[in-house]
Each structure stands twice: as structure tokens, then as C-alpha cells.
Enzyme design. Sequence first.
Site, PDB file in Angstrom:
ATOM      1  N   PHE A   1     -21.671  40.427 110.795  1.00 19.42           N
ATOM      2  CA  PHE A   1     -21.435  40.963 109.479  1.00 19.42           C
ATOM      3  C   PHE A   1     -20.271  41.636 109.422  1.00 19.42           C
ATOM      4  O   PHE A   1     -19.737  42.494 110.273  1.00 19.42           O
ATOM      5  CB  PHE A   1     -22.489  41.943 109.042  1.00 19.42           C
ATOM      6  CG  PHE A   1     -22.288  42.642 107.764  1.00 19.42           C
ATOM      7  CD1 PHE A   1     -22.282  41.749 106.565  1.00 19.42           C
ATOM      8  CD2 PHE A   1     -22.006  43.903 107.315  1.00 19.42           C
ATOM      9  CE1 PHE A   1     -22.091  42.182 105.187  1.00 19.42           C
ATOM     10  CE2 PHE A   1     -21.687  44.471 106.130  1.00 19.42           C
ATOM     11  CZ  PHE A   1     -21.903  43.530 105.071  1.00 19.42           C
ATOM     12  N   GLN A   2     -19.337  41.214 108.366  1.00 23.63           N
ATOM     13  CA  GLN A   2     -17.867  41.676 108.258  1.00 23.63           C
ATOM     14  C   GLN A   2     -17.146  41.791 109.749  1.00 23.63           C
ATOM     15  O   GLN A   2     -16.507  42.820 109.799  1.00 23.63           O
ATOM     16  CB  GLN A   2     -18.120  43.265 107.635  1.00 23.63           C
ATOM     17  CG  GLN A   2     -18.614  43.405 106.277  1.00 23.63           C
ATOM     18  CD  GLN A   2     -18.341  44.688 105.399  1.00 23.63           C
ATOM     19  OE1 GLN A   2     -18.346  45.729 106.322  1.00 23.63           O
ATOM     20  NE2 GLN A   2     -18.242  44.691 104.270  1.00 23.63           N
TER      21      GLN A   2
ATOM     22  N   MET B   1       9.233  35.182  85.220  1.00 24.49           N
ATOM     23  CA  MET B   1       9.950  34.146  85.940  1.00 24.49           C
ATOM     24  C   MET B   1       9.454  32.962  85.994  1.00 24.49           C
ATOM     25  O   MET B   1      10.524  31.671  86.211  1.00 24.49           O
ATOM     26  CB  MET B   1      10.120  34.799  87.369  1.00 24.49           C
ATOM     27  CG  MET B   1      11.280  34.008  88.178  1.00 24.49           C
ATOM     28  SD  MET B   1      13.043  34.140  87.694  1.00 24.49           S
ATOM     29  CE  MET B   1      13.228  35.743  88.286  1.00 24.49           C
TER      30      MET B   1
END
Length: 586
Positions: free
Chosen positions: A114-115, A480
Site C-alpha cells: 500500500f502506497q 499563451m
Amino acid sequence: MTEQMTGAQSLVKSLEYAGADTVFGIPGGAILPAYDPLFDSGSVRHVLMRHEQGAGHAAEGYAYSTGRPGVCIATSGPGATNLVTPIADAHMDSVPMVVITGQQATPLIGTDAFQEADICGITMPVTKHNYLVTEAADIPSTIAEAFHIASTGRPGPVLVDIAKDALQAQTTFSWPQRLDLPGYRPVTKPHGKQVREAARLIAEARRPVIYAGGGVLRSGASQELRVLAELTGLPVVTTLMARGVFPDSHPQHLGMPGMHGTVAAVGSLQKADLVVALGARFDDRVTGRLDSFAPDAKVVHADIDPAEISKNRHADIPIVGDCREVLADLVVAVRNDQSNGRHGDYAAWWAQLDRLREVYPLGYEEPGEDQVAPQHVIKRLGEIAGSDAVYVAGVGQHQMWASQFIGYEHPGTFVNSGGLGSMGFSVPAALGVKAGSPDRAVWAVDGDGCFQMTNQELATCAVENIPIKVAVINNGNLGMVRQWQTLYYDGRYSNTDLQTAPQDEKVRVPDFVRLAEAHGCVGLRCERAEDIDATIEKAMAIDDAPVVVDFSVSHDAMVWPMVGPGISNDNIQYARDMAPEWDSED
């Protein structure tokens, strides 16, 4: 000194020994053991950010402000990967930064726990160096090395990824008295013969120019640059990353070169017979089409990173060394030449450059009735806030206008994301600048597109009492990109309308004034040219809270001059379909 403690306590003590007084971060599972002793630190302030990207950019701003490495902290997995953009940003712009991430416990590394993410592998191309620490005993030496590597030679980001079990384990703290870094020996002192050759070329040249880059800022060589320029009489151009290292008001300063540089600066490089490049990279935004850049010029290239020399443009005189030491030695060599009667004659060259400055000054087209020119807003901001303020730009049109229309007299007063061009840089970086220099006025000059990427850090500013000021140049568009659509895509404005400004009776989404107030800041709006000065002065008068000013500006304004993508600098336009007549200047 030895003392028993956990790896987490050792990490905090190491940060104290390294001189870190401010860190920016967000806690999470894998890094949580470090946050407990951090709570008790009397010398390290932790600024709780709202997003890890903001923590990284804040660390960059702190580094710009103080000259010391900025520090950011995140947990494993998504916390660490959210730091990739600011790490890459710091790598491109040579910003000293130490990034500390938590990692899954050693037995779980490589199991897709996990993670878990291989942040060392992910960031290897965009860090100066990185470490995976799995033993608590290695924490002090690793932190000491990280700070040293980040801040010496060519500065850059160093990642320290620490396994959770290393943070939890007991260890004996021992701060290293010396660092053992075989192979890491940055060259700072230039070779004397190369410096003397550079001085000889300067005396012999007829059309020389000093091309000063961000390395001059990083080495603190602004004063040495001025001494050399005044001693030789050479014209100076300063890149986007070097704005302020040579005063804009100095008569020898031609402005910024490159895609949106002044005609005089671009022309000086194109017509030069000698380019003295100091801490600059010959990047594509400066050179335009590389094979047509400064075709008649010999090149003296000084840089602390030998990998940069002759990477893009062959250097006739390569000089490896710190810009400050290179400039100091070059001043001595030039003085020796002058004492022996060798002086450059640049009178005809200056007549040519002065004519370029006179005929093609920076300017802008006034918008239609009831519209506000963004260039005018930024120009007045610079004049009212003054040259002692720090201006932190986002990326896009407003960034270019901030580089063009604010006068920079001191190094470190213009901060922006140059190499990577990271939208969302401005607000968190301004937070970091202000945290590092709380007594300075700090203005974030942002666009409405950039602002929406990281404006959650306004809450951090409000809660942490970091009163930055934000000028949102709000044209309702990704400006832009819209400019390029105007010029190169027949005005087909695909997905650039942000609806943040009232064009064609549209509702503001979001309303930046209300958004600022929701984040605990003061929100102001300016929609008329006659209100610009009063609005800026009102924002300047507020010192106890962050301020956001929504400047509603024309959406048709464009950045000029401009060298189009992939074309020669010879084809610079100072307005649409209007190019300088170079032949008449030869």
C-alpha cells in the site's frame, strides 16, 4: 557526539545540525514516525501545505530567498510522486533542494505494498543524486551528504527516501565530522590559461556581448559581473533566469534575449563576433533555431557543470568553474591586458546597438475601450511595489510580461519556473520566498490558469501567517496557448476559454475574490485602468493577511517581441507581421 534515539529522532536532529530552520510538507503513514519528534523541535518550523506539489515549489522559493537548500517532506507513494514536478523544476533551474520522503518498511519494498512507489527510480533522471535509506544508523551521514551535494557545484535537488522501519528502529546518533564522497569534486577554480585566452578575445573582438545566465545568480556573482562589464564596456544580456543580476537601469544592459527578448538583446547575439556565456545553457528558448544562432561569433563558455559546455553550441574557449571565481579571474586578466595597452574598440558596435534600442523599444498595443492592458498592470505593479520587492511569476504570458515590464535592479528579485515551465509555481513559491525573507514584500504574479492549479496554498498562507500578495492577470483564458492558436492555428480557440473573466456576459467561474476570502485572504478586484494604482496601493497597505487582486484584462493581448518556434532569431517580430530591418543596422 553520540546519543541513543530512534531513526526518526535522528532525522530531525540531523535537519537541525544541517541548519534547516523551515521545512514544507504533509504527513502520511510511511513518514509519520518522523512527524512525532518534529513536533518537539525548537528550531525547525514545519509549514503544513495543502498539496505536496506546493511543498516542493515552496522549498524552491525558500532556496531562492535564502540561498540555502529548501527542504520538503512527504509520505510514500502518491505523496512522493506529487513531488516529481517540483523536483524536475528544481533540477532544470539548478535550485538547491533536499527532498525527504517516507517509504514502505524494508521487507515490503518491491511487493507493491500500500502506497509504495519506487521514488528513487522515478526521480533518478531529475535529481542531482538520490538515496534509499534502510538502516537507521545511515540517516545522519545521508542527510549531511544530501545538503552538501544539493548546495555545492551546480546546485540541484537531492532525494532521501527513508524506509519506515529505519525511522522506527533504535540507533546511536552521530553527526559526521567529515564527508566521504569519492568522485564528487566540483571544480570551482577556473584554468588560468583559458581565462587569459578569454580576455584576449574580448580585447580583439569588435562586436562582443556578455550572455549572463542563471549560474551568475546561483554563484552570487552579480557584483563581479558589473565590474567586468564596466571595465570592458561590453553590452550585457540577462536570461529569464538571470533577471536582476545586472541592473535593468544600467546603460550597458540590453535586456533579455530569446523567444520573447528585446530586439536589441536578440540582435546583439545574432550580430556578435564574440559571445561570452556565463552560467548559461544555450537553451532553445534563447537560441531559436540552433544552426542559425550567432553565426559569426566565437564563444567563450564558462559553467560549473562541464556537461553544459559545448552541449548545444561549440565553445571556442571552454572554462569550467564557478561563475564568481571565473569573473574575478577574468577581471584580473582584462586589467593586465589593458595595462599592456590592449583595449577593445566597440564604438561602432554600440552605435548599432543603441539604434536598435531606440528604434525597437519594448511596448504594447493599447486595448479597446473599457479594457485593461495586462502589460500596463504589471508595469504599474513594478513601479509602485518597487525594485526591493520580490516578484514570483507563474508560467505563460504573464511570466513574459513580468520579465519585460518590471525593472529589476537587484539579484533574486525575480523568481520563476524557467526550464520546466511549471504552471502552478507562483503561489507556493511566493509562500516559500516570504517564509525565507519575512520582511520583504513578495508579489506572486500569476495567470488565471496557473492560479487554479495551486491556489489552495492560500489557505496555508493564511493559517501560517505568511502574507504574500497575488496579482492574478485574469484574461479568462490559457493566454499563451491562445496566443499560439491565434498565430499558428487560424484563431481556432480549442479548449482555452477558462470562463474566469466576464467575456460575452459569462459568469466568473470561479470568482477569485470570493475564492480568496474563502481561503482566509483579502480579495480585491480591478476592472478599470483608472483603478489600477489605487488597487495596488490598497493591497500594499495590508500587512496582516494575504491579498489576492483579480485584474480583469484584455484576452486579446499578446507577448511581443516573439521568435516563433523552430525559426531563426533573425526572424524576430516586434509586433505581428512586423520585423526589424537588420540590413540597415549593419
